[in-house]
Design an enzyme around this catalytic site. Structure first.
Site, mmCIF file in Angstrom:
data_model
loop_
_atom_site.group_PDB
_atom_site.id
_atom_site.type_symbol
_atom_site.label_atom_id
_atom_site.label_comp_id
_atom_site.label_asym_id
_atom_site.label_seq_id
_atom_site.Cartn_x
_atom_site.Cartn_y
_atom_site.Cartn_z
ATOM 1 N N ASP A 98 0.249 -1.153 0.033
ATOM 2 C CA ASP A 98 0.190 -0.281 0.218
ATOM 3 C C ASP A 98 0.772 0.525 0.108
ATOM 4 O O ASP A 98 1.991 1.211 0.606
ATOM 5 C CB ASP A 98 -0.695 0.540 0.988
ATOM 6 N N ASP A 206 -3.609 4.566 -2.386
ATOM 7 C CA ASP A 206 -4.462 4.491 -1.352
ATOM 8 C C ASP A 206 -4.549 6.262 -2.049
ATOM 9 O O ASP A 206 -4.357 7.397 -1.708
ATOM 10 C CB ASP A 206 -4.257 4.335 -0.439
ATOM 11 N N GLU A 255 -6.913 3.283 -6.156
ATOM 12 C CA GLU A 255 -7.951 3.410 -5.536
ATOM 13 C C GLU A 255 -8.217 5.065 -5.741
ATOM 14 O O GLU A 255 -7.971 6.001 -5.658
ATOM 15 C CB GLU A 255 -7.236 3.007 -4.006
ATOM 16 N N HIS A 333 -11.239 -4.432 2.035
ATOM 17 C CA HIS A 333 -10.750 -3.890 4.032
ATOM 18 C C HIS A 333 -11.896 -2.747 3.994
ATOM 19 O O HIS A 333 -11.858 -2.806 5.633
ATOM 20 C CB HIS A 333 -9.715 -4.043 3.875
ATOM 21 N N ASP A 334 -12.789 -1.988 3.370
ATOM 22 C CA ASP A 334 -13.601 -1.050 3.534
ATOM 23 C C ASP A 334 -15.053 -1.971 3.312
ATOM 24 O O ASP A 334 -15.919 -0.853 3.380
ATOM 25 C CB ASP A 334 -13.195 -0.272 2.668
HETATM 26 C C1 NOJ Z 1 -8.815 4.394 1.480
HETATM 27 C C2 NOJ Z 1 -8.284 2.307 2.708
HETATM 28 O O1 NOJ Z 1 -8.920 1.455 1.754
HETATM 29 C C3 NOJ Z 1 -9.098 2.963 3.960
HETATM 30 O O2 NOJ Z 1 -8.864 1.845 4.291
HETATM 31 C C4 NOJ Z 1 -8.478 4.119 4.306
HETATM 32 O O3 NOJ Z 1 -9.440 4.183 5.409
HETATM 33 C C5 NOJ Z 1 -8.570 5.549 3.513
HETATM 34 N N1 NOJ Z 1 -8.120 4.977 2.396
HETATM 35 C C6 NOJ Z 1 -7.471 6.428 4.436
HETATM 36 O O4 NOJ Z 1 -6.049 5.940 3.667
#
Ligand code: NOJ
Length: 556
Positions: A98, A206, A255, A333-334
């Site tokens: 990441d 990210d 992302e 993971h979100d």
């Molecule tokens: C995206 C990530 O996937 C998430 O888990 C994170 O909280 C935010 N970006 C901030 O870095």
């Protein structure tokens, strides 16, 4: 066209904290990943995306980085990281890490200096972040704008030492970096160079679409348009791409939640200098309920909208076809666990998990399997608020209660939709703590681990795990990554159908996302095909049982 290694890659996302603990402290670690490389290889994975491993106070499980050059003591040491790289490379596998560009931790030395005018480096670092003077109304100090953070609270926090507010679009412990500052960009490039030189094979970038902000700071609510997808963020990404990503033949997965189709090629077209594939999440929330005011937005669970799902998958496919590259994924993971989200984690648990695998992983592009997906891990079953860990959960719980939701309704939303719902420890076996840790896990293991675990499924001849393994193998044999898919009956509210052309065979995929039987009228030419794989015994020609899926293969 020249092929790139990352087009043929099969990715697996390891959420480090929850994957495998080797020290007994209840937290997954890098050695745990090393220990499981053979497991992943056996599954058919060749590239592992490891979620943030950096030194961090863990306000947001490592997305709040305190030191970009150090490994978190929760996860091991830099030597452990080197071991992971070596062991992966020895097995012909790759490691993607990441890369968090949008913010640091408030404990990062840059911010420590920036927030304190007495700090010797204050002048250097102040402008690495985004500051605004307070507004005053009737003598009362007010935030510069009403912008909201993605985690539910205000996006500005007051810093008394400078009498200013700093911007944080995530938690208040994650101040946003100022990408207009060239020194900061150079410092970030040094970070990237460090990890490339160490031998990583790529990055998952990210929050990439948030790097640029609207510096006029208009007072809108919630204000997301002022820090999402602004044109200039592409310039920053391109700068990194040209200088660092491209020359090193890396897999760069960006992302950009909410990225529009118009931007698709700019991000991940073959001519783009930014990424080589994109995560946009468009198909990840096609089941919201607009009527729900108690737990609104993503928190409101509704019916899966099969039309939206097909349209999203096919649009992104069509845009990229021949011009760029798609990543294919259900979640990360979100998000909630896919079987609980678009399938059924009750009666049809196994069948629906297999259906979801079949429906997605026959599509072209680079697949990303989220840890535990391959065994149909479900959302958490927590009954107590204290069992949750995510920073977002607690602000949102308060919001739901203020909206008038009962404790039970709020808890239901957290179990169904929170980011924690899909972050519980990996279920390796039916033993203590599901074989994840000898100590007390950092968040509770799901109680269903005796039924749902790797050991059990590896030993079964017909399991979700087997389907994943078979599909990943088939992808390779048939070069499905490079194929072309054609969706059928796109406006039909139930039928999920597409055709895909492999190296050796033509396939037709049909799936039922409903918990009731449906009639799917298959296109005429499917009479030349026969059922090659299905998740249901005795499947009947046009009747699709609840969550039934079939792969048809053209007869020679
Ligand atoms: C995206 C990530 O996937 C998430 O888990 C994170 O909280 C935010 N970006 C901030 O870095």
């Amino acid at each position: 066209m020249q092929k790139h290694w990352w087009q043929e890659a099969i990715l697996y996302q390891v959420y480090l904290r929850s994957f495998k603990d080797t020290t007994g402290d209840g937290i997954g670690d890098l050695r745990g990943v090393v220990q499981k490389l053979d497991y992943l290889k056996d599954l058919g994975v060749d590239t592992v995306w490891v979620s943030p491993h950096y030194d961090s106070p863990m306000d947001d499980n490592g997305y709040d980085i305190r030191d970009f050059y150090k490994v978190s003591s929760d996860y091991g040491t830099l030597d452990d990281f080197k071991t992971l790289l070596r062991e992966a490379h020895n097995r012909g596998m790759k490691i993607v890490i990441d890369l968090v560009l949008n913010h640091t931790s408030d404990e990062h030395p840059w911010f420590v200096a920036a927030r304190d005018p007495k700090h010797p480096d204050h002048e250097v670092y102040k402008d690495f972040y985004i500051w605004q003077k307070p507004k005053y109304e009737k003598g009362k100090r007010k935030r510069p704008t009403r912008w909201r953070s993605w985690f539910g609270g205000p996006a500005w926090t007051y810093n008394d030492k400078t009498d200013e507010y700093y911007l944080h679009i995530f938690s208040e412990k994650m101040p946003d970096l100022n990408w207009r500052n060239e020194k900061m960009r150079e410092a970030m490039k040094d970070v990237i160079r460090f990890w490339i030189q160490l031998g990583v094979d790529g990055f998952r970038v990210d929050a990439s679409n948030h790097l640029e902000k609207n510096w006029d700071f208009p007072d809108t609510y919630p204000g997301y348009e002022n820090f999402s997808g602004l044109p200039k963020h592409h310039e920053y990404l391109e700068e990194l791409g040209k200088e660092l990503f491209e020359p090193n033949d890396l897999l760069v997965l960006g992302e950009a939640g909410g990225a529009t189709k118009e931007e698709a090629l700019r991000y991940a077209g073959f001519d783009s200098h930014e990424f080589n594939m994109l995560i946009h999440f468009e198909h990840c929330w096609v089941d919201t309920d607009a009527e729900n005011a108690l737990t609104p937005g993503k928190w409101a669970k509704g019916e899966v909208d099969v039309v939206k799902l097909k349209k999203s998958l096919s649009h992104w496919h069509d845009i990229m076809q021949g011009k760029g590259w798609n990543a294919i994924y259900w979640h990360n993971h979100d998000h909630p666990r896919i079987v609980s989200h678009y399938g059924d984690d009750g009666k049809y648990w196994e069948r629906s998990a297999k259906m979801l695998a079949i429906a997605l992983y026959m599509l072209p592009g680079t697949p990303i399997v989220y840890y535990g997906e391959e065994i149909g891990m479900t959302n958490v079953d927590y009954e107590r608020l204290e069992d949750f860990r995510d920073v977002e959960v607690f602000t949102e719980y308060e919001n739901f209660r203020q909206n008038g939701a009962s404790h039970e309704t709020a808890m239901r939303a957290l179990r169904d939709r929170s980011r924690d719902s899909g972050r519980s420890p990996m279920q390796w076996n039916g033993q203590k703590n599901a074989g994840f840790s000898e100590g007390t896990p950092w968040m509770p293991v799901n109680n269903n681990y005796e039924r749902i675990n790797v050991d059990r499924q590896k030993n079964a001849s017909d399991s979700i795990w087997r389907i994943y393994k078979e599909l990943l193998q088939l992808r390779r044999e048939e070069s499905l990554a490079f194929s072309k898919a054609t969706f059928y009956q796109k406006n039909h509210p139930e039928n999920f159908l597409y055709h895909v052309q492999g190296d050796e065979h033509e396939y037709f995929v049909a799936a039922n996302f409903k918990e009731v039987s449906i009639e799917i009228s298959l296109p005429e030419h499917v009479k030349d095909y026969s059922v090659f794989k299905t998740n249901v015994e005795n499947s009947d020609a046009s009747l699709f049982k609840p969550y039934e899926a079939r792969i048809y293969r053209k007869r020679w």
